[in-house]
Design a protein around this motif. Structure first.
Motif, mmCIF file in Angstrom:
data_model
loop_
_atom_site.group_PDB
_atom_site.id
_atom_site.type_symbol
_atom_site.label_atom_id
_atom_site.label_comp_id
_atom_site.label_asym_id
_atom_site.label_seq_id
_atom_site.Cartn_x
_atom_site.Cartn_y
_atom_site.Cartn_z
ATOM 1 N N ASP A 106 1.036 48.838 -55.663
ATOM 2 C CA ASP A 106 0.684 49.444 -56.952
ATOM 3 C C ASP A 106 1.627 50.603 -57.282
ATOM 4 O OD1 ASP A 106 -1.352 47.657 -57.320
ATOM 5 O OD2 ASP A 106 -2.933 49.012 -56.609
ATOM 6 N N ASP A 107 1.888 51.473 -56.298
ATOM 7 C CA ASP A 107 2.805 52.598 -56.538
ATOM 8 C C ASP A 107 4.213 52.097 -56.858
ATOM 9 O OD1 ASP A 107 0.863 54.479 -56.175
ATOM 10 O OD2 ASP A 107 1.392 54.938 -54.093
ATOM 11 N N LYS A 109 5.067 49.259 -58.234
ATOM 12 C CA LYS A 109 5.127 48.695 -59.588
ATOM 13 C C LYS A 109 5.115 49.791 -60.641
ATOM 14 C CE LYS A 109 3.193 45.190 -62.625
ATOM 15 N NZ LYS A 109 2.256 44.046 -62.766
ATOM 16 N N GLU A 110 4.277 50.802 -60.437
ATOM 17 C CA GLU A 110 4.193 51.904 -61.404
ATOM 18 C C GLU A 110 5.537 52.628 -61.526
ATOM 19 O OE1 GLU A 110 1.767 56.135 -62.006
ATOM 20 O OE2 GLU A 110 1.065 54.653 -60.544
ATOM 21 N N ARG A 111 6.156 52.892 -60.397
ATOM 22 C CA ARG A 111 7.437 53.603 -60.437
ATOM 23 C C ARG A 111 8.551 52.704 -60.967
ATOM 24 N NH1 ARG A 111 7.598 57.197 -54.816
ATOM 25 N NH2 ARG A 111 5.442 57.972 -54.945
ATOM 26 N N LEU A 113 8.251 50.402 -63.287
ATOM 27 C CA LEU A 113 8.125 50.393 -64.745
ATOM 28 C C LEU A 113 8.617 51.706 -65.347
ATOM 29 C CD1 LEU A 113 4.617 48.674 -65.106
ATOM 30 C CD2 LEU A 113 6.861 47.689 -65.641
ATOM 31 N N TYR A 114 8.330 52.815 -64.654
ATOM 32 C CA TYR A 114 8.804 54.122 -65.133
ATOM 33 C C TYR A 114 10.328 54.156 -65.234
ATOM 34 C CZ TYR A 114 10.419 58.955 -64.737
ATOM 35 O OH TYR A 114 11.101 60.128 -64.934
ATOM 36 N N GLU A 125 13.040 43.154 -66.730
ATOM 37 C CA GLU A 125 12.131 43.012 -65.584
ATOM 38 C C GLU A 125 12.066 41.587 -65.057
ATOM 39 O OE1 GLU A 125 7.415 43.614 -64.406
ATOM 40 O OE2 GLU A 125 8.156 44.340 -66.349
#
Length: 303
Positions: A106-107, A109-111, A113-114, A125
């Protein structure tokens, strides 16, 4: 305090000595240039810091403690030899590399996308790496280098493959990392980038350290007392024992002159002598570039 220290590093490959007693100390929160011609030993030192290989002698300290295997999770390494899997999709690839550095899915993927949004490349992507240009792939590799937010970055020829616009983008990212207190080791042949980014440098040639120190201090140390000045007039004609005229050019009543001051004279002597005959519009010292200094040192015959 020094964030990274390498003391008396020796590395041999058979009869070939890649590093011969190399020592450097990298302050925390700086951009540190690791310079040298091809084959000087830079890559061998980088591999030792990254624990890819071990030194035959000497030791590496990180945060004042001997380097251990756990330290690699706090290093972001951008190698000169790019290593992306061409058939993987960009987003999957970044997440895969982030997971190897200890991030949760999860971390990661979040980073991911950032960073894709920050570089304005979110549309990439789901593209395969092989569909991207060399410069685009370089951006993906840079994201993989920074995504786990380490304290130490080792960037080996990071501007390779970038056009001027994207090279400027990367320079700004490096300065932003520095502003956050990160430590960056920059290995590059681009001496202009060294002048723009680096606080200190170590220059290695033929396996040994041949120059080390603050970039501004080094440029001042190698000064040749050459000055560029502009005066009002149609030509420059001053007979002086204090300096020699190297060149002059006149345009619209202004003469631009390059002069070299003698060691015995002072800058005040020079200015007073010129000002007695001409109105001085500008006066500045011409310091040698890091490129000039690099060529001068590595071209010296071996002692």
């Amino acid at each position: 305090m020094f964030y990274l220290e390498a003391h008396d590093i020796v590395k041999q490959y058979g009869d070939y000595t890649a590093l011969n007693g190399v020592t450097l100390e990298v302050p925390r929160g700086c951009v540190y240039g690791l310079l040298g011609p091809n084959g000087a030993g830079k890559s061998s030192l980088i591999r030792i810091i990254n624990r890819i290989t071990a030194p035959d002698n000497g030791h590496v300290l990180i945060n004042g403690k001997p380097s251990t295997g756990e330290d690699i999770f706090n290093i972001g390494y951008l190698p000169e030899e790019r290593g992306l899997y061409k058939k993987m999709k960009v987003g999957e690839h970044i997440i895969f590399l982030a997971r190897l550095k200890g991030l949760s899915k999860d971390d990661a993927k979040e980073r991911m996308l950032y960073w894709l949004q920050k570089f304005d490349i979110a549309s990439w992507e789901n593209k395969k790496v092989e569909e991207l240009s060399k410069g685009m792939q370089q951006k993906i590799q840079f994201i993989a280098t920074v995504i786990h937010e380490p304290d130490l970055f080792i960037l080996d020829e990071p501007f390779s493959g970038f056009d001027p616009v994207n090279a400027e983008l990367l320079k700004n990212e490096i300065l932003e990392l520095k502003a956050k207190g990160k430590t960056i080791i920059l290995s590059t042949h681009n001496m202009e980038s060294v002048e723009e980014l680096c606080d200190e440098i170590t220059l290695i040639n033929k396996s040994k350290v041949v120059l080390q120190g603050n970039v501004k201090d080094i440029r001042a140390r190698y000064r040749k007392h050459i000055f560029k000045l502009q005066v009002v007039g149609d030509n420059f004609n001053v007979e002086s024992s204090h300096f020699a005229v190297l060149s002059q050019a006149t345009e619209k009543g202004i003469v631009e002159v390059r002069i070299q001051r003698n060691d015995e004279a002072s800058n005040s002597d020079l200015i007073q002598e010129v000002a007695s005959k001409y109105e001085i519009l500008s006066f500045e010292e011409e310091l040698p570039t890091m490129n000039d200094i690099f060529i001068q040192i590595v071209s010296k015959p071996a002692e």
